[in-house]
Design a protein around this motif. Structure first.
Motif, PDB file in Angstrom:
ATOM      1  N   ILE A  58       1.835  -3.861 -23.835  1.00  0.00           N
ATOM      2  CA  ILE A  58       0.812  -3.772 -22.801  1.00  0.00           C
ATOM      3  C   ILE A  58       0.269  -5.173 -22.511  1.00  0.00           C
ATOM      4  O   ILE A  58       0.135  -5.999 -23.416  1.00  0.00           O
ATOM      5  N   LYS A  59      -0.074  -5.441 -21.238  1.00  0.00           N
ATOM      6  CA  LYS A  59      -0.512  -6.774 -20.832  1.00  0.00           C
ATOM      7  C   LYS A  59      -2.016  -6.854 -20.575  1.00  0.00           C
ATOM      8  O   LYS A  59      -2.637  -7.879 -20.827  1.00  0.00           O
ATOM      9  N   LYS A  60      -2.606  -5.808 -20.020  1.00  0.00           N
ATOM     10  CA  LYS A  60      -4.032  -5.776 -19.724  1.00  0.00           C
ATOM     11  C   LYS A  60      -4.421  -4.335 -19.442  1.00  0.00           C
ATOM     12  O   LYS A  60      -3.563  -3.451 -19.434  1.00  0.00           O
ATOM     13  N   LEU A  61      -5.704  -4.091 -19.185  1.00  0.00           N
ATOM     14  CA  LEU A  61      -6.133  -2.782 -18.720  1.00  0.00           C
ATOM     15  C   LEU A  61      -6.186  -2.785 -17.196  1.00  0.00           C
ATOM     16  O   LEU A  61      -6.452  -3.807 -16.575  1.00  0.00           O
ATOM     17  N   ARG A  62      -5.965  -1.642 -16.592  1.00  0.00           N
ATOM     18  CA  ARG A  62      -6.058  -1.553 -15.134  1.00  0.00           C
ATOM     19  C   ARG A  62      -7.506  -1.306 -14.723  1.00  0.00           C
ATOM     20  O   ARG A  62      -8.361  -0.976 -15.555  1.00  0.00           O
ATOM     21  N   TYR A  63      -7.772  -1.441 -13.431  1.00  0.00           N
ATOM     22  CA  TYR A  63      -9.132  -1.239 -12.933  1.00  0.00           C
ATOM     23  C   TYR A  63      -9.505   0.239 -12.995  1.00  0.00           C
ATOM     24  O   TYR A  63      -8.660   1.125 -12.827  1.00  0.00           O
ATOM     25  N   VAL A  64     -10.779   0.495 -13.226  1.00  0.00           N
ATOM     26  CA  VAL A  64     -11.247   1.865 -13.439  1.00  0.00           C
ATOM     27  C   VAL A  64     -11.273   2.631 -12.121  1.00  0.00           C
ATOM     28  O   VAL A  64     -11.379   2.057 -11.042  1.00  0.00           O
ATOM     29  N   ASP A  65     -11.220   3.961 -12.219  1.00  0.00           N
ATOM     30  CA  ASP A  65     -11.112   4.806 -11.032  1.00  0.00           C
ATOM     31  C   ASP A  65     -12.300   4.665 -10.094  1.00  0.00           C
ATOM     32  O   ASP A  65     -12.133   4.681  -8.865  1.00  0.00           O
ATOM     33  N   ASN A  66     -13.506   4.556 -10.628  1.00  0.00           N
ATOM     34  CA  ASN A  66     -14.668   4.424  -9.756  1.00  0.00           C
ATOM     35  C   ASN A  66     -14.589   3.157  -8.915  1.00  0.00           C
ATOM     36  O   ASN A  66     -15.033   3.132  -7.761  1.00  0.00           O
ATOM     37  N   GLU A  67     -14.030   2.111  -9.483  1.00  0.00           N
ATOM     38  CA  GLU A  67     -13.852   0.875  -8.725  1.00  0.00           C
ATOM     39  C   GLU A  67     -12.793   1.062  -7.644  1.00  0.00           C
ATOM     40  O   GLU A  67     -12.941   0.589  -6.516  1.00  0.00           O
ATOM     41  N   LEU A  68     -11.736   1.775  -7.972  1.00  0.00           N
ATOM     42  CA  LEU A  68     -10.677   2.032  -7.005  1.00  0.00           C
ATOM     43  C   LEU A  68     -11.160   2.941  -5.875  1.00  0.00           C
ATOM     44  O   LEU A  68     -10.620   2.908  -4.767  1.00  0.00           O
ATOM     45  N   THR A  69     -12.195   3.723  -6.142  1.00  0.00           N
ATOM     46  CA  THR A  69     -12.764   4.596  -5.109  1.00  0.00           C
ATOM     47  C   THR A  69     -13.850   3.887  -4.314  1.00  0.00           C
ATOM     48  O   THR A  69     -13.838   3.894  -3.071  1.00  0.00           O
ATOM     49  N   ASN A  70     -14.790   3.264  -5.020  1.00  0.00           N
ATOM     50  CA  ASN A  70     -15.964   2.694  -4.356  1.00  0.00           C
ATOM     51  C   ASN A  70     -15.772   1.268  -3.860  1.00  0.00           C
ATOM     52  O   ASN A  70     -16.552   0.792  -3.028  1.00  0.00           O
ATOM     53  N   ASN A  71     -14.772   0.578  -4.374  1.00  0.00           N
ATOM     54  CA  ASN A  71     -14.488  -0.792  -3.942  1.00  0.00           C
ATOM     55  C   ASN A  71     -13.002  -0.942  -3.675  1.00  0.00           C
ATOM     56  O   ASN A  71     -12.367  -1.916  -4.054  1.00  0.00           O
TER      57      ASN A  71
END
Length: 533
Positions: free
Chosen positions: A491-504
């Motif tokens: 694994i390389k990093k964590l992905r962006y969280v769902d609330n960020e993908l929805t609200n931003n």
């Protein structure tokens, strides 16, 4: 122990279960237009250093502690060890903690400085804390909202990790310069500062040490900037002994607390096989820190199965079916109840407080940065011929010795021996050889740093990705289709969280992020130069 307002605040937080809600507690201090840093700093530290066990679990033991292979999962209802991302954990443990309380708190105090110049020194300490937490956030997620974040907006643009690092260097440098001015009529932190209780000189040392840490982090991708920042840091005062160690001491009334110890008591992870193997196999003798860091296996202690080793670890990334097998259960593998935590000795007792020496009012503090790490930073800086770094061999060996001493601080009398210390340092793969090439020496430094900063998993995972050391074992199973452990991939990093993908959405899904690689668990952050698969 003195009971103070910080103890009262944290008592109410810690009393909540790992699925409890504590956001309401964090809202009130930020709801007024001007508020003292003495009220904001404890909230910032509580969130940013994950001082509630449930949040420590979500932020660290279910992510970075598995990915740097300090620990391995032993609960069949968790799958993050096999690279399954859980957005709720990352959002509460990391994203909301940082944006809701850390960066927001910084903006709040900054806005009040014009009317309250007496807050200036306290604000610099907040800047140093924020720098530490910002580095961790961008190391975990890559490009993140930064310069425009914390002002109450949700549509925030993402900053490139390179720009974030450059700004963090400026923040640390500026904060130190202002603190060194020693201005008059400044208010000071007391117990609200859970690391140094307002000791400005120690905060200056920590800031300079973090600057050196950040400089080496970018040394493969941006060597000129790294050298400039690193050499500037080396001219300043750094953490110079274990007495300077930065660790969060959580004041609780008449008791002790450490979120990792509590999370460990939930019996959902054990020592990684990688960690146990490295402790046993690096030198001609077993690492003297083994019994300080880890416990004996319960099956061995109870004598139920003498074929079980005294110390044993679990492979990372087991399937849910394999986790249920007898050889991988908690009784057959080492937990974290070693002597360094102050335990007299136990076989994974369900109630670890029962094993604490009565003379200790508090559990060992939660490490942020220690002298051992600074020694290894200086060793690598010397390896790179940075001015002011000293001798690589001396720094390297001093780092190991500092780690021995640090982990023995609370160890009960008679629980350890130093008889093998010198043999460990001077034999096997640990021994420093001046004729070795750069890569061999770097592997020695980073492997010992990985051990010396235990259990600082966020930093350990970042260093594993930056350098490729220590050499980790591919997970048994990857649930991310883009990561193939059979090919040695991690694994390389964590992905962006769902609330960020929805609200931003527009900003979070920008394909230009992370050097044009976008987002995902298999996307490398800026400073990751592919020194591992």
């Amino acid at each position: 122990m003195k009971i103070n307002k910080i103890a009262i605040i944290l008592t109410s937080v810690i009393a909540m279960s790992c699925t409890g809600d504590f956001e309401d507690m964090n809202k009130d201090p930020m709801a007024v237009s001007e508020v003292s840093p003495k009220l904001i700093l404890p909230v910032m530290m509580n969130s940013g250093y994950h001082l509630v066990a449930g949040d420590y679990q979500r932020a660290t033991t279910l992510y970075s502690a598995l990915y740097c292979q300090y620990f391995a999962n032993t609960a069949n209802y968790f799958t993050s060890d096999s690279y399954m991302f859980n957005t709720a954990w990352a959002e509460r443990g990391l994203w909301s903690a940082y944006y809701g309380n850390v960066i927001r708190g910084m903006r709040e105090v900054a806005a009040s400085l014009e009317n309250h110049p007496e807050y200036t020194d306290m604000y610099q300490i907040m800047r140093i804390n924020t720098a530490i937490m910002t580095i961790r956030m961008t190391d975990i997620f890559g490009d993140i909202p930064y310069t425009k974040a914390g002002y109450g907006e949700t549509q925030n643009p993402y900053d490139a990790q390179k720009d974030i690092y450059y700004d963090v260097f400026n923040e640390l440098t500026d904060a130190v310069a202002i603190l060194k001015e020693a201005r008059q009529n400044q208010l000071q932190y007391g117990d609200e500062d859970m690391i140094y209780q307002g000791n400005v000189e120690k905060w200056i040392k920590l800031a300079n040490s973090v600057r050196l840490r950040a400089a080496l982090r970018i040394s493969f991708i941006d060597p000129n900037k790294a050298k400039a920042e690193g050499e500037a840091a080396l001219k300043e005062s750094l953490i110079a002994s274990n007495e300077d160690n930065a660790a969060v001491t959580i004041p609780m009334p008449n008791t002790w607390y450490n979120p990792l110890i509590e999370a460990g008591g939930w019996n959902e992870f054990r020592a990684s096989k990688t960690l146990v193997n490295i402790l046993q196999q690096q030198s001609s003798v077993t690492d003297p820190r083994l019994e300080l860091m880890l416990s004996q296996t319960e099956a061995y202690v109870k004598g139920e199965d003498r074929t079980v080793p005294r110390f044993q670890g679990v492979p990372n990334g087991l399937s849910t079916a394999d986790v249920s097998l007898k050889q991988y259960n908690n009784e057959h593998n080492s937990g974290i109840w070693g002597y360094m935590w102050g335990f007299k000795w136990n076989s994974l007792a369900p109630d670890p407080t029962a094993s604490l020496p009565n003379t200790h009012e508090v559990c060992p503090p939660l490490s942020v940065m220690n002298y051992s790490e600074v020694c290894f930073l200086k060793a690598e800086a010397a390896l790179r011929n940075w001015a002011g770094a000293g001798n690589a061999k001396d720094n390297y060996e001093n780092g190991i010795k500092a780690s021995f001493a640090d982990m023995r601080t609370l160890a009960p009398e008679g629980s350890y021996t130093s008889d093998n210390d010198n043999t460990y340092i001077t034999t096997g793969n640990v021994k420093w050889n001046e004729t070795d090439d750069f890569e061999t020496k770097l592997e020695k430094i980073i492997t010992q740093k990985w051990l010396g900063i235990y259990p600082n998993a966020d930093e350990a995972w970042a260093e594993c990705r930056r350098t490729g050391y220590p050499i980790l074992n591919p997970v048994v199973l990857s649930l991310d289709p883009n990561i193939n452990p059979a090919n040695g991939e991690f694994i390389k990093k964590l992905r962006y969280v769902d609330n960020e993908l929805t609200n931003n959405k527009e900003n979070a899904e920008n394909p230009a992020l992370n050097g044009g690689k976008g987002d995902g668990l298999n996307v490398r952050v800026w400073w990751d130069t592919a020194r591992y698969k």
